[in-house]
Scaffold this motif. Structure first.
Motif, PDB file in Angstrom:
ATOM      1  N   HIS A  96       6.136  -1.055 -88.757  1.00 58.72           N
ATOM      2  CA  HIS A  96       4.807  -1.643 -88.669  1.00 58.72           C
ATOM      3  C   HIS A  96       3.941  -0.774 -87.760  1.00 58.72           C
ATOM      4  O   HIS A  96       4.086  -0.801 -86.539  1.00 58.72           O
ATOM      5  CB  HIS A  96       4.892  -3.064 -88.100  1.00 58.72           C
ATOM      6  N   PRO A  97       3.025  -0.017 -88.356  1.00 58.83           N
ATOM      7  CA  PRO A  97       2.208   0.887 -87.539  1.00 58.83           C
ATOM      8  C   PRO A  97       1.346   0.162 -86.509  1.00 58.83           C
ATOM      9  O   PRO A  97       1.095   0.688 -85.432  1.00 58.83           O
ATOM     10  CB  PRO A  97       1.337   1.613 -88.554  1.00 58.83           C
ATOM     11  N   GLN A  98       0.884  -1.043 -86.828  1.00 56.59           N
ATOM     12  CA  GLN A  98       0.041  -1.760 -85.875  1.00 56.59           C
ATOM     13  C   GLN A  98       0.831  -2.186 -84.644  1.00 56.59           C
ATOM     14  O   GLN A  98       0.308  -2.187 -83.534  1.00 56.59           O
ATOM     15  CB  GLN A  98      -0.583  -3.013 -86.531  1.00 56.59           C
ATOM     16  N   ILE A  99       2.094  -2.522 -84.840  1.00 59.64           N
ATOM     17  CA  ILE A  99       2.920  -2.973 -83.725  1.00 59.64           C
ATOM     18  C   ILE A  99       3.365  -1.782 -82.875  1.00 59.64           C
ATOM     19  O   ILE A  99       3.434  -1.869 -81.656  1.00 59.64           O
ATOM     20  CB  ILE A  99       4.142  -3.763 -84.248  1.00 59.64           C
ATOM     21  N   GLU A 100       3.640  -0.640 -83.493  1.00 57.63           N
ATOM     22  CA  GLU A 100       4.162   0.518 -82.774  1.00 57.63           C
ATOM     23  C   GLU A 100       3.081   1.449 -82.227  1.00 57.63           C
ATOM     24  O   GLU A 100       3.391   2.437 -81.588  1.00 57.63           O
ATOM     25  CB  GLU A 100       5.100   1.314 -83.681  1.00 57.63           C
ATOM     26  N   SER A 135      12.315   4.712 -75.203  1.00 60.15           N
ATOM     27  CA  SER A 135      11.370   4.222 -76.207  1.00 60.15           C
ATOM     28  C   SER A 135      12.016   3.978 -77.562  1.00 60.15           C
ATOM     29  O   SER A 135      11.355   3.459 -78.461  1.00 60.15           O
ATOM     30  CB  SER A 135      10.230   5.221 -76.370  1.00 60.15           C
ATOM     31  N   ILE A 136      13.262   4.348 -77.712  1.00 63.14           N
ATOM     32  CA  ILE A 136      13.921   4.167 -79.006  1.00 63.14           C
ATOM     33  C   ILE A 136      14.046   2.684 -79.352  1.00 63.14           C
ATOM     34  O   ILE A 136      14.166   2.330 -80.524  1.00 63.14           O
ATOM     35  CB  ILE A 136      15.278   4.891 -79.027  1.00 63.14           C
ATOM     36  N   PHE A 137      13.952   1.807 -78.351  1.00 59.07           N
ATOM     37  CA  PHE A 137      14.007   0.367 -78.608  1.00 59.07           C
ATOM     38  C   PHE A 137      12.687  -0.150 -79.168  1.00 59.07           C
ATOM     39  O   PHE A 137      12.643  -1.174 -79.825  1.00 59.07           O
ATOM     40  CB  PHE A 137      14.353  -0.396 -77.323  1.00 59.07           C
ATOM     41  N   PHE A 138      11.572   0.578 -78.884  1.00 54.58           N
ATOM     42  CA  PHE A 138      10.261   0.143 -79.335  1.00 54.58           C
ATOM     43  C   PHE A 138       9.763   0.912 -80.550  1.00 54.58           C
ATOM     44  O   PHE A 138       9.048   0.375 -81.380  1.00 54.58           O
ATOM     45  CB  PHE A 138       9.240   0.292 -78.204  1.00 54.58           C
TER      46      PHE A 138
END
Length: 110
Positions: free
Chosen positions: A2-6, A66-69
């Motif tokens: 989801h580009p908006q979330i990431e 950041s791999i979790f996000f």
């Protein structure tokens, strides 16, 4: 994906990784200046390489956190690149330190 979330975590990560990246660029410029002065075997270059390796380690840790996000192949590739950079610069700094030591011993014997 989801580009908006990431978007915001990616933006924060890039800003946080940008600061050590600028330090890396500045230290490489300092190394190139010493090469231009025909003085590659100086202790300052060892210090510059150690700072570059520490900054590479910081960037690698930031991307590992950041791999979790952010779930992308790009993140894994960046982690690999900066892991190699970290180890390479650290080993190169140790080799340069030994070369400086041998050079100083050689100058004392002549």
């Amino acid at each position: 994906m989801h580009p908006q979330i990431e978007y915001y975590p990616s933006l924060i990560l890039l800003y946080l990784a940008g600061i050590p990246a600028l330090v890396i660029v500045y230290r490489f410029i300092q190394i190139f200046h010493s090469l231009g002065k025909n003085n590659p075997f100086c202790i300052e270059n060892v210090k510059h390489l150690k700072v570059i390796s520490i900054c590479s380690l910081i960037i690698m840790i930031e991307f590992m956190a950041s791999i979790f996000f952010i779930t992308s192949v790009f993140t894994i590739v960046i982690i690999g690149i900066f892991a190699v950079t970290w180890l390479g610069c650290y080993i190169l700094s140790e080799l340069l330190k030994e070369a400086i030591k041998y050079k100083e011993e050689n100058e004392l014997t002549i």
